[in-house]
Design a protein around this motif. Structure first.
Motif, PDB file in Angstrom:
ATOM      1  N   GLY A   1       1.121  -0.985   0.111  1.00 14.55           N
ATOM      2  CA  GLY A   1       0.292  -0.252   0.206  1.00 14.55           C
ATOM      3  C   GLY A   1       0.707   1.344  -0.132  1.00 14.55           C
ATOM      4  N   PRO A   2       1.897   1.173   0.800  1.00 12.25           N
ATOM      5  CA  PRO A   2       2.326   2.301   1.614  1.00 12.25           C
ATOM      6  C   PRO A   2       3.257   2.983  -0.672  1.00 12.25           C
ATOM      7  CG  PRO A   2       3.056   1.650   3.468  1.00 12.25           C
ATOM      8  CD  PRO A   2       2.120   0.811   2.062  1.00 12.25           C
ATOM      9  N   ALA A   3       3.802   1.991  -0.817  1.00 11.24           N
ATOM     10  CA  ALA A   3       4.629   1.973  -2.139  1.00 11.24           C
ATOM     11  C   ALA A   3       3.641   1.768  -3.229  1.00 11.24           C
ATOM     12  CB  ALA A   3       4.714   0.638  -1.962  1.00 11.24           C
ATOM     13  N   VAL A   4       2.683   1.953  -3.141  1.00 11.61           N
ATOM     14  CA  VAL A   4       1.785   2.268  -4.770  1.00 11.61           C
ATOM     15  C   VAL A   4       1.586   3.893  -4.034  1.00 11.61           C
ATOM     16  CG1 VAL A   4      -0.614   2.174  -5.291  1.00 11.61           C
ATOM     17  CG2 VAL A   4       0.703   0.159  -4.843  1.00 11.61           C
ATOM     18  N   GLU A   5       1.063   4.172  -3.117  1.00  9.51           N
ATOM     19  CA  GLU A   5       1.106   5.439  -2.709  1.00  9.51           C
ATOM     20  C   GLU A   5       2.539   6.714  -3.146  1.00  9.51           C
ATOM     21  OE1 GLU A   5       0.388   5.877   1.161  1.00  9.51           O
ATOM     22  OE2 GLU A   5      -1.974   4.736   1.171  1.00  9.51           O
ATOM     23  N   SER A   6       3.752   6.088  -2.641  1.00  7.88           N
ATOM     24  CA  SER A   6       4.445   6.393  -3.300  1.00  7.88           C
ATOM     25  C   SER A   6       4.882   6.405  -4.872  1.00  7.88           C
ATOM     26  CB  SER A   6       5.806   6.059  -2.744  1.00  7.88           C
ATOM     27  OG  SER A   6       6.258   5.562  -0.785  1.00  7.88           O
ATOM     28  N   PHE A   7       4.771   5.429  -5.295  1.00  9.30           N
ATOM     29  CA  PHE A   7       4.974   5.551  -6.280  1.00  9.30           C
ATOM     30  C   PHE A   7       3.765   6.750  -7.587  1.00  9.30           C
ATOM     31  CE2 PHE A   7       7.008   0.882  -6.417  1.00  9.30           C
ATOM     32  CZ  PHE A   7       8.029   1.715  -6.905  1.00  9.30           C
ATOM     33  N   GLU A   8       2.427   6.514  -7.022  1.00  7.61           N
ATOM     34  CA  GLU A   8       1.729   7.244  -6.616  1.00  7.61           C
ATOM     35  C   GLU A   8       1.978   8.447  -6.555  1.00  7.61           C
ATOM     36  OE1 GLU A   8      -1.228   7.428  -8.787  1.00  7.61           O
ATOM     37  OE2 GLU A   8      -1.786   4.788  -8.606  1.00  7.61           O
ATOM     38  N   ALA A   9       2.727   9.083  -6.052  1.00  6.38           N
ATOM     39  CA  ALA A   9       2.863  10.642  -5.397  1.00  6.38           C
ATOM     40  C   ALA A   9       4.253  11.544  -6.548  1.00  6.38           C
ATOM     41  CB  ALA A   9       3.761  11.025  -4.669  1.00  6.38           C
ATOM     42  N   ALA A  10       5.215   9.769  -6.807  1.00  5.43           N
ATOM     43  CA  ALA A  10       5.851  10.334  -7.950  1.00  5.43           C
ATOM     44  C   ALA A  10       5.097  11.362  -9.431  1.00  5.43           C
ATOM     45  CB  ALA A  10       7.285   9.486  -7.779  1.00  5.43           C
ATOM     46  N   ARG A  11       4.754   9.607  -9.272  1.00  8.81           N
ATOM     47  CA  ARG A  11       4.279  10.087 -11.507  1.00  8.81           C
ATOM     48  C   ARG A  11       3.253  10.935 -11.062  1.00  8.81           C
ATOM     49  NH1 ARG A  11      -1.265  10.622 -13.516  1.00  8.81           N
ATOM     50  NH2 ARG A  11      -0.588   9.713 -15.794  1.00  8.81           N
ATOM     51  N   ASN A  12       2.865  11.558 -10.254  1.00  4.61           N
ATOM     52  CA  ASN A  12       1.835  12.883 -10.260  1.00  4.61           C
ATOM     53  C   ASN A  12       2.575  13.912 -10.317  1.00  4.61           C
ATOM     54  OD1 ASN A  12      -0.660  11.244 -10.019  1.00  4.61           O
ATOM     55  ND2 ASN A  12      -0.666  11.642  -8.210  1.00  4.61           N
ATOM     56  N   LEU A  13       3.957  13.700  -9.680  1.00  2.00           N
ATOM     57  CA  LEU A  13       4.767  15.410  -9.597  1.00  2.00           C
ATOM     58  C   LEU A  13       4.906  15.018 -11.407  1.00  2.00           C
ATOM     59  CD1 LEU A  13       6.476  15.070  -6.496  1.00  2.00           C
ATOM     60  CD2 LEU A  13       5.298  16.860  -7.251  1.00  2.00           C
ATOM     61  N   TYR A  14       5.493  14.236 -11.682  1.00  4.80           N
ATOM     62  CA  TYR A  14       7.019  13.975 -13.095  1.00  4.80           C
ATOM     63  C   TYR A  14       6.259  14.233 -14.073  1.00  4.80           C
ATOM     64  CZ  TYR A  14      11.161  11.723 -11.328  1.00  4.80           C
ATOM     65  OH  TYR A  14      12.198  11.422 -11.456  1.00  4.80           O
TER      66      TYR A  14
END
Length: 854
Positions: free
Chosen positions: A302-315
């Protein structure tokens, strides 16, 4: 205009330029130039033109600046003023560089360097060398740039310009990083650090410490950590937050590579706070991506997906290409978890962005990954279309690794034949040969082992799986090693080596539970359910199948659910719950047909035939199996299924009274089973053929039936001793007892007293001479405890060493061996000729020493 007046006006114009009043300065300088031209003062004309050119440059009038400076060079050369000419050429070089005319800039700056050196103007030579280095660096010519930065550093040091010397040393170090020469970079940054420290420039010292850390990560991680922490110690004021954030980010990467997870989390948290403060979205995105990797390493999905989503939204706004990569990464996480709708959503989002970027390779990558999900869902036609299209794109753009990966997936899509699959996998291996793609190479080899399994080459498949498994373990890729072990278990079950199969499947299941891979756990459960079913452990079978069904339901694996329905049908059939069996098989048959999987649909049709056979509907059973064989016989890879179907159809024909037709089907089934080295199936065919013989009245037919059946049953009975579990042995024995009853009946009808005596002696002694007795308690307990099944019977160590009598009583839970040969008082071996036939027909059965009967 007098020379003094001209000099005064030039000085006034220069002061205005230095004060930032370029337009006023230009007006004064143009007046001075007019006076100098009127007086014919060539040197002062050159000087005025030099500053007029500088003023135009400040005002952004590049072409007018270049024109003025070129005239200044001509006049200074005419006046034989070498320092002035060098100065004009140096300034012209900088103006040309600012205008993007790098080649022309290099030419002017090289002249300036040479002129400065010729007249001994070290300071001017230093500045020109530094400027020329900057131009070369912008042109990606790192080697000449580094050489000139180092020269400039030495020249500045010689004229006591320590700060300028330090800056050029630092720039030389950056060039060394570009050249991949970490040691040289450390030398330059170290010298720069010392010089900055002498000048008391703490920020510059911190920057060099940071750079020293960056170029020490691979060769000297401890030194890198030391320098990065030292850089942070120099930084503390809010105005230095950007550099401090970079330091923490580098520390986070360093700790992540060293698997110092807690320290890495802390470093990235500090970096994220500082990057947020300075508004650096790209750096924040990188940190979120790395934090996602840390969570993934810790199995915190869950936290992994949240972090990757956060990175994706910034990129997505600043670097959409990175956003595509992250969406694909997210899709693969969801796919590994069996969350197929979420995986498709991520791949679709990635495809949309890659299409906007006009990146056909990335778009094909999205199609390839979507294809694998469709394959998992059993949508083989859709999967094949996506994978074929992606492979064509990869080939067109010479993306060899991606093409190899795509062909590997394509080899697994129905209805590929094993020959097509093997050819695709061989091409994949050729594409990546020499590219260092170790994991992908092993994946392809694992799939080639699967090809051998499907072809029925089980021994070869086991060998290839074991080889790949060892390689994965060497790479510490335990999940993939677990998949190989799971496949080994599947091969062993197909060969009838049930105890070893159970151990492999149970151990693989434990790997997947430990690594939280529910889809793979469900696959192991499904195989275990089938194994327990094959060995008569019906309660264990149902428990395993139910676990598998829950696992597949949780991940939405439609084709796997159909397979579990098919297996549950087999369980109901074994329990004589015939209506439930027919319903379950029919449900699986329809689901496989909808998915376009004709082979599995045909297998279910055969199973429906088995269910109606047990209902006494023999003609319908034979018809159903016959229709299924039309599909199965089209593909030579389905030989084992064809053999099984022929055996079942033979049973139906036998019950219809068509013994001759039954023997024809059994002959085909036996031949194929023999080719596949499936000796248990061969023995079953022989026993059924004996039933055919016995169905026809006559002494000779009964004798032929005994000669066929008894070696088959002796071989089959010997297989129960491979099971560690008493429950499994008992279930197998129950089946054998039922079949043996036929032989007793035939022996009685033949009036063969010797045969009856031998059968009775064999039955009596079979269970009393089969326990392994060992004085080594540890060895016995290790063997008994070797299975990791949850239902393994526990054994007190005392049971292994308490003596023969105690061991005989405990024999049902001890490791077993096939019964020994029994010698009658006359010296005749009980069932001797039949035991010889066992070894001749099915292979040598290793038995304990002969036991004499009193």
């Amino acid at each position: 205009m007098t020379p003094e007046t001209a000099s005064s006006e030039i000085s006034a114009g220069v002061r205005l330029l230095e004060e930032g009043r370029a337009r006023d300065g230009l007006h004064v300088l143009e007046q001075a130039l007019a006076g100098c031209e009127q007086a014919g003062d060539v040197r002062r004309i050159a000087l005025c033109l030099r500053w007029v050119g500088a003023a135009h440059a400040e005002l952004g009038s590049t072409e007018m600046s270049i024109r003025s400076l070129r005239q200044a060079i001509v006049n200074s050369s005419s006046a034989d003023d070498v320092p002035l000419e060098a100065d004009c050429r140096g300034l012209l070089g900088l103006v040309l560089f600012d205008g993007g005319r790098n080649e022309d800039a290099v030419e002017q700056l090289r002249h300036a360097c040479a002129l400065s050196e010729s007249c001994g103007d070290t300071e001017s030579e230093a500045y020109c060398s530094s400027s020329l280095a900057e131009v070369y660096e912008a042109m990606n010519c790192s080697e000449p740039a580094r050489m000139l930065y180092r020269l400039a550093a030495e020249l500045f040091w010689s004229v006591h310009h320590a700060a300028d010397s330090a800056e050029n040393r630092e720039s030389a170090g950056l060039c060394s990083i570009d050249l991949g020469e970490a040691e040289a970079a450390r030398d330059d940054f170290g010298l720069a650090c010392e010089l900055y420290a002498r000048e008391g420039d703490d920020l510059a010292v911190a920057r060099c410490r940071f750079l020293l850390g960056v170029c020490s990560v691979e060769d000297d991680p401890a030194g890198a950590e030391r320098n990065l922490k030292a850089a942070i110690d120099y930084l503390g004021a809010p105005e230095h937050a950007e550099l401090e954030g970079d330091c923490w980010e580098q520390l986070g990467d360093l700790y992540l590579d060293a698997q110092r997870v807690d320290e890495s989390f802390t470093a990235f948290e500090n970096a994220l706070a500082l990057h947020a403060e300075t508004g650096r979205a790209v750096r924040s995105a990188h940190c979120y991506k790395q934090v996602g990797r840390l969570h993934a390493h810790s199995r915190s999905v869950g936290p992994a997906v949240e972090s990757f989503e956060a990175a994706r939204n910034l990129y997505v706004d600043v670097d959409p290409g990175e956003a595509v990569d992250l969406d694909i990464m997210l899709g693969r996480i969801f796919e590994d978890l069996g969350q197929y709708p979420a995986a498709i959503s991520s791949y679709t989002r990635a495809r949309r962005t890659s299409t906007q970027l006009d990146d056909p390779v990335a778009t094909a990558l999205c199609d390839m990954n979507t294809g694998t999900v469709r394959m998992h869902l059993g949508e083989h036609d859709t999967a094949r279309a996506l994978l074929v299209s992606a492979a064509d794109t990869f080939a067109r753009y010479e993306a060899r690794v991606e093409e190899a990966q795509c062909l590997r997936y394509l080899s697994s899509v129905q209805p590929s034949t094993t020959q097509e699959s093997a050819e695709m996998l061989a091409k994949s291996l050729r594409l990546i040969d020499g590219l260092g793609e170790v994991e992908l190479e092993l994946d392809c080899r694992q799939d080639l082992a699967l090809v051998q399994f499907v072809r029925g080459n089980y021994e070869r498949a086991v060998g290839e799986y074991e080889s790949v498994r060892e390689a994965f373990l060497g790479l510490e890729m335990h999940e993939k090693a677990g998949l190989c072990l799971q496949s080994v278990g599947m091969c062993l079950m197909s060969m009838g080596r049930y105890e070893k199969s159970e151990r492999a499947l149970t151990e693989s299941r434990a790997v997947f539970v430990r690594h939280e891979i529910p889809a793979a756990v469900a696959v192991s459960d499904g195989h275990l359910g089938q194994l327990y079913l094959d060995t008569g452990r019906f309660d264990d079978s149902e428990h395993a199948f139910r676990r598998a069904r829950q696992g597949f339901e949780s991940v939405g694996a439609t084709d796997r659910l159909a397979m579990i329905d098919q297996n549950l049908g087999g369980l109901y059939l074994a329990r004589d719950d015939l209506d439930a069996a027919e319903l379950s098989f029919s449900r699986a048959h329809e689901q496989f047909a909808r998915l376009g999987d004709s082979a599995r649909s045909a297998v279910c049709q055969c199973n429906i035939g088995a269910a109606v056979f047990k209902k006494g509907q023999f003609a319908r059973a034979s018809s159903l199996i016959g229709r299924a064989l039309i599909h199965l016989e089209r593909d030579p890879d389905h030989r084992r299924l064809v053999a099984w179907a022929h055996r079942n159809r033979a049973c139906a024909e036998l019950m219809l009274g068509n013994s001759e037709q039954s023997l024809v089907f059994l002959g085909s089934a036996r031949r194929m089973s023999k080719e596949l080295d499936a000796l248990i199936d061969v023995a079953k065919c022989d026993f059924l053929a004996a039933l055919c013989q016995a169905s026809v009245p006559g002494h000779d037919r009964l004798r032929a039936a005994v000669d066929l059946a008894l070696p088959a049953l002796l071989y089959l009975d010997a297989q129960r001793f491979q099971f560690v579990s008493a429950t499994a042995r008992k279930s197998w024995s129950t089946t054998m007892s039922l079949w043996n009853s036929h032989v007793f009946t035939w022996a009685h009808e033949l009036g063969d007293a010797t045969l009856l005596t031998d059968l009775i002696e064999s039955a009596i002694n079979s269970g009393t001479h089969v326990s392994e007795v060992s004085s080594d308690a540890h060895a016995v307990v290790s063997e008994v405890g070797g299975s990791m099944a949850e239902d393994t019977v526990t054994l007190d160590i005392a049971d292994a060493v308490a003596g023969v009598a105690r061991t005989l009583i405990a024999g049902a839970v001890l490791p077993m061996r096939p019964p020994p040969r029994l010698s009658m008082p006359s010296g005749r071996i009980v069932l001797g000729q039949f035991l010889q036939s066992v070894d001749t027909r099915y292979g040598l059965v290793v038995r304990p020493a002969t036991v004499n009967i009193a």
